[in-house]
Design an enzyme around this catalytic site. Structure first.
Site, PDB file in Angstrom:
ATOM      1  N   SER A  63       0.813  -1.215   0.000  1.00 10.93           N
ATOM      2  CA  SER A  63       0.000   0.000   0.000  1.00 10.93           C
ATOM      3  C   SER A  63       0.851   1.270   0.000  1.00 10.93           C
ATOM      4  O   SER A  63       0.453   2.292  -0.580  1.00 10.93           O
ATOM      5  CB  SER A  63      -1.004  -0.006   1.146  1.00 10.93           C
ATOM      6  OG  SER A  63      -0.350  -0.233   2.363  1.00 10.93           O
ATOM      7  N   HIS A  87      -7.548  -1.978 -17.513  1.00  7.64           N
ATOM      8  CA  HIS A  87      -6.979  -1.775 -16.162  1.00  7.64           C
ATOM      9  C   HIS A  87      -7.678  -0.589 -15.500  1.00  7.64           C
ATOM     10  O   HIS A  87      -7.328   0.565 -15.700  1.00  7.64           O
ATOM     11  CB  HIS A  87      -5.459  -1.627 -16.256  1.00  7.64           C
ATOM     12  CG  HIS A  87      -4.829  -2.901 -16.688  1.00  7.64           C
ATOM     13  ND1 HIS A  87      -4.724  -3.979 -15.836  1.00  7.64           N
ATOM     14  CD2 HIS A  87      -4.368  -3.322 -17.880  1.00  7.64           C
ATOM     15  CE1 HIS A  87      -4.188  -4.995 -16.481  1.00  7.64           C
ATOM     16  NE2 HIS A  87      -3.959  -4.633 -17.731  1.00  7.64           N
ATOM     17  N   ARG A  88      -8.665  -0.915 -14.703  1.00  8.24           N
ATOM     18  CA  ARG A  88      -9.646   0.064 -14.244  1.00  8.24           C
ATOM     19  C   ARG A  88      -9.119   1.069 -13.250  1.00  8.24           C
ATOM     20  O   ARG A  88      -9.720   2.111 -13.037  1.00  8.24           O
ATOM     21  CB  ARG A  88     -10.853  -0.683 -13.648  1.00  8.24           C
ATOM     22  CG  ARG A  88     -11.582  -1.509 -14.673  1.00  8.24           C
ATOM     23  CD  ARG A  88     -12.400  -2.596 -14.026  1.00  8.24           C
ATOM     24  NE  ARG A  88     -11.537  -3.648 -13.484  1.00  8.24           N
ATOM     25  CZ  ARG A  88     -11.964  -4.701 -12.816  1.00  8.24           C
ATOM     26  NH1 ARG A  88     -13.242  -4.825 -12.577  1.00  8.24           N
ATOM     27  NH2 ARG A  88     -11.132  -5.622 -12.371  1.00  8.24           N
ATOM     28  N   SER A  96      -8.804  10.548 -30.377  1.00 10.86           N
ATOM     29  CA  SER A  96     -10.149  10.130 -30.783  1.00 10.86           C
ATOM     30  C   SER A  96     -10.265   9.992 -32.294  1.00 10.86           C
ATOM     31  O   SER A  96      -9.969  10.931 -33.039  1.00 10.86           O
ATOM     32  CB  SER A  96     -11.166  11.161 -30.304  1.00 10.86           C
ATOM     33  OG  SER A  96     -12.419  10.905 -30.905  1.00 10.86           O
ATOM     34  N   ARG A  98     -12.967   9.977 -33.610  1.00 16.75           N
ATOM     35  CA  ARG A  98     -14.122  10.815 -33.962  1.00 16.75           C
ATOM     36  C   ARG A  98     -13.680  12.209 -34.380  1.00 16.75           C
ATOM     37  O   ARG A  98     -14.331  12.860 -35.179  1.00 16.75           O
ATOM     38  CB  ARG A  98     -15.075  10.946 -32.772  1.00 16.75           C
ATOM     39  CG  ARG A  98     -15.700   9.653 -32.345  1.00 16.75           C
ATOM     40  CD  ARG A  98     -16.727   9.916 -31.261  1.00 16.75           C
ATOM     41  NE  ARG A  98     -17.880  10.633 -31.810  1.00 16.75           N
ATOM     42  CZ  ARG A  98     -18.692  11.405 -31.083  1.00 16.75           C
ATOM     43  NH1 ARG A  98     -18.478  11.572 -29.801  1.00 16.75           N
ATOM     44  NH2 ARG A  98     -19.712  12.000 -31.643  1.00 16.75           N
ATOM     45  N   ARG A 144     -14.516   5.996 -39.646  1.00 18.57           N
ATOM     46  CA  ARG A 144     -13.594   5.196 -38.830  1.00 18.57           C
ATOM     47  C   ARG A 144     -14.024   3.737 -38.682  1.00 18.57           C
ATOM     48  O   ARG A 144     -13.219   2.897 -38.271  1.00 18.57           O
ATOM     49  CB  ARG A 144     -13.406   5.817 -37.459  1.00 18.57           C
ATOM     50  CG  ARG A 144     -14.621   5.747 -36.557  1.00 18.57           C
ATOM     51  CD  ARG A 144     -14.230   6.136 -35.166  1.00 18.57           C
ATOM     52  NE  ARG A 144     -15.350   6.305 -34.255  1.00 18.57           N
ATOM     53  CZ  ARG A 144     -15.205   6.330 -32.946  1.00 18.57           C
ATOM     54  NH1 ARG A 144     -14.036   6.200 -32.398  1.00 18.57           N
ATOM     55  NH2 ARG A 144     -16.256   6.500 -32.168  1.00 18.57           N
ATOM     56  N   ASN A 160      -0.948   4.639 -10.219  1.00 19.80           N
ATOM     57  CA  ASN A 160       0.020   4.611  -9.121  1.00 19.80           C
ATOM     58  C   ASN A 160       0.942   3.402  -9.290  1.00 19.80           C
ATOM     59  O   ASN A 160       0.678   2.497 -10.087  1.00 19.80           O
ATOM     60  CB  ASN A 160      -0.664   4.696  -7.749  1.00 19.80           C
ATOM     61  CG  ASN A 160      -1.435   3.456  -7.377  1.00 19.80           C
ATOM     62  OD1 ASN A 160      -0.934   2.342  -7.534  1.00 19.80           O
ATOM     63  ND2 ASN A 160      -2.650   3.633  -6.866  1.00 19.80           N
ATOM     64  N   ARG A 162       1.635   0.883  -7.527  1.00 18.55           N
ATOM     65  CA  ARG A 162       1.115  -0.451  -7.209  1.00 18.55           C
ATOM     66  C   ARG A 162       0.349  -1.004  -8.409  1.00 18.55           C
ATOM     67  O   ARG A 162       0.481  -2.178  -8.770  1.00 18.55           O
ATOM     68  CB  ARG A 162       0.204  -0.378  -5.986  1.00 18.55           C
ATOM     69  CG  ARG A 162      -0.217  -1.739  -5.502  1.00 18.55           C
ATOM     70  CD  ARG A 162      -1.128  -1.636  -4.303  1.00 18.55           C
ATOM     71  NE  ARG A 162      -1.298  -2.908  -3.647  1.00 18.55           N
ATOM     72  CZ  ARG A 162      -1.981  -3.077  -2.531  1.00 18.55           C
ATOM     73  NH1 ARG A 162      -2.547  -2.036  -1.934  1.00 18.55           N
ATOM     74  NH2 ARG A 162      -2.099  -4.269  -1.993  1.00 18.55           N
ATOM     75  N   ARG A 171       1.117  -8.112 -18.048  1.00 16.13           N
ATOM     76  CA  ARG A 171       1.299  -7.778 -19.461  1.00 16.13           C
ATOM     77  C   ARG A 171       2.710  -8.016 -19.977  1.00 16.13           C
ATOM     78  O   ARG A 171       2.915  -8.009 -21.183  1.00 16.13           O
ATOM     79  CB  ARG A 171       0.897  -6.319 -19.711  1.00 16.13           C
ATOM     80  CG  ARG A 171      -0.545  -5.986 -19.327  1.00 16.13           C
ATOM     81  CD  ARG A 171      -1.544  -6.860 -20.059  1.00 16.13           C
ATOM     82  NE  ARG A 171      -2.920  -6.406 -19.804  1.00 16.13           N
ATOM     83  CZ  ARG A 171      -3.987  -6.918 -20.400  1.00 16.13           C
ATOM     84  NH1 ARG A 171      -3.857  -7.900 -21.281  1.00 16.13           N
ATOM     85  NH2 ARG A 171      -5.201  -6.476 -20.108  1.00 16.13           N
TER      86      ARG A 171
END
Ligand SMILES: Cc1cc2nc3c(=O)[nH]c(=O)nc-3n(C[C@H](O)[C@H](O)[C@H](O)COP(=O)(O)OP(=O)(O)OC[C@H]3O[C@@H](n4cnc5c(N)ncnc54)[C@H](O)[C@@H]3O)c2cc1C
Length: 214
Positions: A63, A87-88, A96, A98, A144, A160, A162, A171
């Site tokens: 931590s 990876h949330r 983009s 768009r 696109r 971060n 961690r 990965r």
């Protein structure tokens, strides 16, 4: 296009800090300092022994490593961008399709070349279709749809330490997509060079010379 990464930014110490009170000069000091607070002021008198960071990591305590944050520029294919945004806990901002008009792109700069002439011919044909749609007045967000998975993406990704450690373990592994392995090893190289005590236990699976797309 070749996959490419760069370390853009990372946690810095407040330059106005009173270092006689808080002996912090860089992010690794900050990690050590934060972790030492678990053991109170007596432990803080031992500041300057960064080996303790790897001992904490080795015993499963990570931590304090979250106190460090790094932001990385990534150039990769849409294959890898699609995977890495899973990876949330990381933050992302990406180019983009768009808003950006790709009709002036050269295929060799715009697509990852996987070394199959037939694949590159297919990419070139897709770009030609895209260009015809744009020239015909179609919106970029519609044109696109014809762009392939090999299309270049440029993004900025922050996390971060961690979370970077978690991402790199997954990965860099040989079971990951080959291009993803290159990107992950590149990120690891950058982070290891700057913050060895936070990343040295994560061992590369590939030597630098082995890092090819396929
Ligand atoms: C080799 C490989 C193959 C893959 N193949 C596929 C595939 O075929 N299909 C597919 O869909 N995905 C695939 N993935 C993606 C994978 O399923 C994960 O989405 C991705 O690796 C992110 O992992 P994560 O959730 O551990 O990480 P992060 O999002 O980086 O989260 C880090 C950690 O935070 C905690 N955490 C984050 N969010 C939550 C939450 N909501 N609740 C509880 N804890 C949380 C967990 O401990 C998690 O491990 C693959 C990944 C790899 C590495």
């Amino acid at each position: 296009m070749i996959p490419y990464v760069e370390l853009l930014a990372y946690t810095q110490i407040n330059p106005d800090l009173d270092t006689t009170k808080f002996p912090l000069y860089d992010v690794l000091d900050l990690i050590e300092y934060s972790g030492r607070w678990d053991y109170g002021p007596k432990s803080l008198t031992k500041m300057g022994n960064r080996g303790i960071i790897q001992r904490w990591i080795g015993s499963g305590e990570e931590s304090m490593v979250e106190m460090g944050h790094a932001v990385i520029f990534i150039q990769c294919s849409r294959v890898v961008s699609h995977e890495i945004v899973r990876h949330r806990l990381a933050s992302f901002q990406q180019e983009s399709q768009r808003y950006v008009d790709y009709s002036a792109e050269a295929p060799e700069d715009f697509f990852l070349d996987i070394g199959e002439p037939e694949a590159m011919a297919s990419n070139v044909a897709a770009l030609e279709t895209y260009n015809r749609l744009i020239a015909g007045g179609e919106k970029k967000q519609i044109a696109r749809y014809v762009l392939p998975n090999a299309t270049r993406v440029r993004m900025v990704m922050g996390a971060n330490f961690r979370e970077w450690r978690h991402i790199l373990k997954l990965r860099m592994h040989t079971s990951a997509q080959p291009e993803m392995q290159i990107v992950a090893h590149g990120i690891h190289d950058k982070l290891l060079a700057k913050f060895p005590e936070a990343f040295e236990d994560i061992k590369p699976y590939l030597e630098a010379g082995e890092r090819a797309v396929r």
